[in-house]
Design a protein around this motif. Structure first.
Motif, PDB file in Angstrom:
ATOM      1  N   ALA A 432       0.831  -1.207   0.000  1.00 55.75           N
ATOM      2  CA  ALA A 432       0.000   0.000   0.000  1.00 55.75           C
ATOM      3  C   ALA A 432       0.865   1.256   0.000  1.00 55.75           C
ATOM      4  O   ALA A 432       0.511   2.263  -0.640  1.00 55.75           O
ATOM      5  CB  ALA A 432      -0.938  -0.002   1.208  1.00 55.75           C
ATOM      6  N   ALA A 433       1.999   1.206   0.690  1.00 51.54           N
ATOM      7  CA  ALA A 433       2.920   2.351   0.664  1.00 51.54           C
ATOM      8  C   ALA A 433       3.423   2.606  -0.754  1.00 51.54           C
ATOM      9  O   ALA A 433       3.575   3.755  -1.177  1.00 51.54           O
ATOM     10  CB  ALA A 433       4.090   2.111   1.613  1.00 51.54           C
ATOM     11  N   GLY A 434       3.669   1.542  -1.512  1.00 52.02           N
ATOM     12  CA  GLY A 434       4.079   1.695  -2.908  1.00 52.02           C
ATOM     13  C   GLY A 434       2.980   2.284  -3.772  1.00 52.02           C
ATOM     14  O   GLY A 434       3.237   3.125  -4.648  1.00 52.02           O
ATOM     15  N   ILE A 435       1.747   1.876  -3.527  1.00 56.78           N
ATOM     16  CA  ILE A 435       0.609   2.411  -4.286  1.00 56.78           C
ATOM     17  C   ILE A 435       0.453   3.901  -4.027  1.00 56.78           C
ATOM     18  O   ILE A 435       0.276   4.703  -4.956  1.00 56.78           O
ATOM     19  CB  ILE A 435      -0.681   1.655  -3.893  1.00 56.78           C
ATOM     20  CG1 ILE A 435      -0.590   0.177  -4.267  1.00 56.78           C
ATOM     21  CG2 ILE A 435      -1.899   2.299  -4.564  1.00 56.78           C
ATOM     22  CD1 ILE A 435      -1.646  -0.691  -3.604  1.00 56.78           C
ATOM     23  N   VAL A 436       0.534   4.300  -2.760  1.00 55.28           N
ATOM     24  CA  VAL A 436       0.396   5.714  -2.408  1.00 55.28           C
ATOM     25  C   VAL A 436       1.572   6.520  -2.959  1.00 55.28           C
ATOM     26  O   VAL A 436       1.401   7.681  -3.368  1.00 55.28           O
ATOM     27  CB  VAL A 436       0.269   5.877  -0.883  1.00 55.28           C
ATOM     28  CG1 VAL A 436       0.262   7.349  -0.484  1.00 55.28           C
ATOM     29  CG2 VAL A 436      -0.996   5.194  -0.374  1.00 55.28           C
ATOM     30  N   ALA A 437       2.756   5.925  -3.015  1.00 57.32           N
ATOM     31  CA  ALA A 437       3.915   6.614  -3.591  1.00 57.32           C
ATOM     32  C   ALA A 437       3.647   7.004  -5.046  1.00 57.32           C
ATOM     33  O   ALA A 437       3.974   8.118  -5.484  1.00 57.32           O
ATOM     34  CB  ALA A 437       5.159   5.731  -3.488  1.00 57.32           C
ATOM     35  N   VAL A 438       3.040   6.094  -5.798  1.00 63.03           N
ATOM     36  CA  VAL A 438       2.710   6.400  -7.199  1.00 63.03           C
ATOM     37  C   VAL A 438       1.687   7.522  -7.265  1.00 63.03           C
ATOM     38  O   VAL A 438       1.794   8.445  -8.095  1.00 63.03           O
ATOM     39  CB  VAL A 438       2.202   5.137  -7.923  1.00 63.03           C
ATOM     40  CG1 VAL A 438       1.716   5.484  -9.334  1.00 63.03           C
ATOM     41  CG2 VAL A 438       3.298   4.077  -7.988  1.00 63.03           C
ATOM     42  N   GLU A 439       0.679   7.485  -6.397  1.00 62.82           N
ATOM     43  CA  GLU A 439      -0.312   8.567  -6.405  1.00 62.82           C
ATOM     44  C   GLU A 439       0.341   9.908  -6.094  1.00 62.82           C
ATOM     45  O   GLU A 439      -0.006  10.939  -6.703  1.00 62.82           O
ATOM     46  CB  GLU A 439      -1.426   8.300  -5.398  1.00 62.82           C
ATOM     47  CG  GLU A 439      -2.491   9.402  -5.459  1.00 62.82           C
ATOM     48  CD  GLU A 439      -3.516   9.348  -4.335  1.00 62.82           C
ATOM     49  OE1 GLU A 439      -4.378  10.252  -4.298  1.00 62.82           O
ATOM     50  OE2 GLU A 439      -3.450   8.425  -3.494  1.00 62.82           O
ATOM     51  N   LEU A 440       1.261   9.926  -5.156  1.00 65.20           N
ATOM     52  CA  LEU A 440       1.915  11.187  -4.810  1.00 65.20           C
ATOM     53  C   LEU A 440       2.668  11.774  -6.009  1.00 65.20           C
ATOM     54  O   LEU A 440       2.641  12.990  -6.231  1.00 65.20           O
ATOM     55  CB  LEU A 440       2.876  10.969  -3.636  1.00 65.20           C
ATOM     56  CG  LEU A 440       2.211  10.818  -2.270  1.00 65.20           C
ATOM     57  CD1 LEU A 440       3.202  10.266  -1.254  1.00 65.20           C
ATOM     58  CD2 LEU A 440       1.638  12.151  -1.787  1.00 65.20           C
ATOM     59  N   ILE A 441       3.309  10.911  -6.778  1.00 63.82           N
ATOM     60  CA  ILE A 441       3.999  11.387  -7.990  1.00 63.82           C
ATOM     61  C   ILE A 441       2.991  11.962  -8.979  1.00 63.82           C
ATOM     62  O   ILE A 441       3.190  13.044  -9.555  1.00 63.82           O
ATOM     63  CB  ILE A 441       4.810  10.240  -8.622  1.00 63.82           C
ATOM     64  CG1 ILE A 441       5.948   9.802  -7.688  1.00 63.82           C
ATOM     65  CG2 ILE A 441       5.373  10.665  -9.977  1.00 63.82           C
ATOM     66  CD1 ILE A 441       6.669   8.546  -8.147  1.00 63.82           C
ATOM     67  N   ALA A 442       1.883  11.234  -9.174  1.00 69.84           N
ATOM     68  CA  ALA A 442       0.861  11.690 -10.119  1.00 69.84           C
ATOM     69  C   ALA A 442       0.214  12.987  -9.648  1.00 69.84           C
ATOM     70  O   ALA A 442       0.004  13.924 -10.443  1.00 69.84           O
ATOM     71  CB  ALA A 442      -0.194  10.604 -10.294  1.00 69.84           C
ATOM     72  N   ALA A 443      -0.105  13.065  -8.350  1.00 71.00           N
ATOM     73  CA  ALA A 443      -0.767  14.254  -7.834  1.00 71.00           C
ATOM     74  C   ALA A 443       0.149  15.472  -7.920  1.00 71.00           C
ATOM     75  O   ALA A 443      -0.295  16.577  -8.282  1.00 71.00           O
ATOM     76  CB  ALA A 443      -1.207  14.020  -6.389  1.00 71.00           C
TER      77      ALA A 443
END
Length: 501
Positions: A432-443
């Protein structure tokens, strides 16, 4: 040095211990330990047949062991149960196991001598962590194999990691100035009966989940600005009429994070969108429900951390030892499965927001958040990685606690699978930390497209932390290292240190 009171352990103290704070038992605990050990001595001297003190174990409970073989009985118990397999548990989890074992013994119902406490305390003080295989416990009769490996190291068997230097246990004990431990009556059983391995792994997953949760709330707020989404769904009146406490807390946090955003203000009066997708609009409802689950799991695990979970339980005021089933880890199994399910949904919601941001039909932003699309793929494949982790989490989230398998020739005919549930939760947390990391890059990339408009002060701070690890995307580049760096920043708590539990 934290003075540990097993009767008054709280989540804040457990969090400090998880972070590595030095600790030892308070004086009241040591007095209770001495009284309980004296009671076992009187029971043995009285000649009564008592399970675990002068009998065999499990199906062999009816076999009486002669006085001269009681020490051999306890040593053999440890050696025969040291049969774990798989990867070694992380050092931090092993440290928590030792602390939790001290807390349980410190209640004064286990009958171990102070010399055992001193040996465990030395491991803590010297940062000496026995190597413990992760697999082998079914979470009933205690976490037998993992705890046996912990105690076998004190007997001189196995291996010990002293501040990163892995040595054969006997050699490590000599370096620590510890003679190999010789166990007395009841001590071997007291040390390997208990839920300390399951609880330590579950607490590790819980505190990691707290960090992932906080990062996901921050990422969700940043994504709202990247989408030029609405803050109206976070109006306190909406959450108040429902009444769910987690929803109310998350909505308030999102409002606070977005307060003062120039991006939000730029479209507040003439926005033509009626409603944002659920992954944006329903963040208080989904994340709030996940928070409520984590809070409930935290309550269960805090109680378990100071619980007496070995067998039999010694009541020194009457010099009796009563056999029961406190070693059964069903409460921990349920708590760990709840953590896993909450984390699975946190990751699932985050991945959906990333998917919206990279889709030009949904976001109004350039496809895959990159200029010169076609030559550049942008965030196309990082979103695929997030999707892969999300689906992996779904397969892992099936509850382990609904499974059971008989052991010990049917004597132990229902088991909890708590350590399996806890290990799955820990894996889901990392994913889940990896998933949120991708969202942070996109956001962050989406917010960049709205310049010169800026987001709010707290989200700008988050944006800068993201950009320190993942610069603005100008053209395709190697992604893995910066994604891993952001994942690590979420897991170590440096990205958003806010406490939620």
């Amino acid at each position: 040095m934290l003075a540990l009171d097993p009767k008054a352990i709280d989540l804040a103290t457990l969090r400090q211990l998880w972070r590595g704070a030095p600790a030892n038992l308070d004086n009241a605990s040591l007095a209770r330990i001495r009284a309980s050990a004296a009671s076992v001595e009187r029971i043995v001297a009285g000649g009564a047949t008592v399970y675990g003190i002068n009998t065999g174990f499990g199906l062999l409970a009816n076999t009486r062991i002669p006085q001269e073989r009681l020490a051999e009985l306890q040593r053999n118990l440890i050696l025969s149960h040291s049969c774990g397999l798989g990867e070694m548990l992380p050092r931090g989890v092993v440290r928590l196991m030792i602390v939790l074992k001290l807390l349980g013994l410190g209640r004064g119902y286990s009958g171990v001598r102070p010399v055992v406490i001193d040996a465990l305390q030395t491991l803590l003080d010297k940062d000496a962590m026995p190597l413990i295989p992760a697999q082998g416990s079914v979470g009933a009769s205690g976490d037998l194999a993992p705890l046996a490996h912990l105690i076998a190291a004190l007997l001189g068997e196995g291996r010990i990691d002293i501040a990163g230097d892995i040595l054969p246990a006997r050699q490590a004990l000599a370096k620590l100035g510890l003679p190999p431990l010789e166990l007395g009556p009841k001590e071997g059983l007291a040390l390997i009966n208990g839920t300390q391995a399951s609880t330590a792994i579950a607490l590790d997953a819980l505190f990691t989940a707290e960090r992932v949760f906080g990062a996901a709330v921050g990422a969700g707020a940043l994504s709202v600005d990247a989408l030029k989404g609405s803050a109206k769904p976070f109006d306190p009146r909406i959450s108040e009429v429902r009444g769910q406490p987690g929803q109310i807390r998350v909505a308030a946090e999102l409002r606070g994070l977005l307060d003062g955003s120039g991006i939000l203000a730029s479209h507040a009066s003439e926005c033509v969108k009626v409603q944002d997708p659920y992954s944006f609009r329903c963040q208080p409802q989904v994340m709030g429900a996940a928070l409520d689950l984590l809070v409930n799991a935290a309550r269960t695990l805090t109680i378990e951390a100071g619980a007496v979970t070995d067998n039999p339980i010694v009541f020194e005021d009457e010099d009796i030892a009563i056999s029961g089933g406190n070693f059964h880890a069903q409460p921990v199994a349920f708590a760990a499965d709840i953590i896993a399910m909450a984390l699975c949904e946190i990751g699932s919601l985050s991945e959906r927001r990333t998917s919206v941001l990279v889709d030009p039909k949904m976001s109004g932003l350039p496809a895959f958040l990159t200029d010169d699309g076609g030559v550049n793929s942008g965030l196309m494949i990082p979103q695929v990685t997030a999707a892969a982790l999300t689906s992996e989490n779904k397969s892992l989230a099936f509850p382990a606690s609904v499974d059971s398998i008989p052991t010990s020739a049917g004597q132990e005919d229902h088991v909890s699978m708590a350590p399996i549930a806890a290990r799955k939760a820990a894996t889901i947390a990392r994913n889940a930390a990896g998933i949120v990391a991708v969202e942070l890059i996109a956001a962050a990339q989406g917010v960049d497209y709205h310049a010169p408009l800026t987001t709010s002060a707290p989200l700008q701070s988050l944006h800068e932390k993201v950009r320190a690890l993942s610069p603005h995307l100008e053209a395709d580049r190697y992604w893995a290292d910066e994604m891993a760096a952001l994942q690590g920043a979420i897991l170590d708590g440096s990205l958003l240190p806010r406490l939620w539990l």
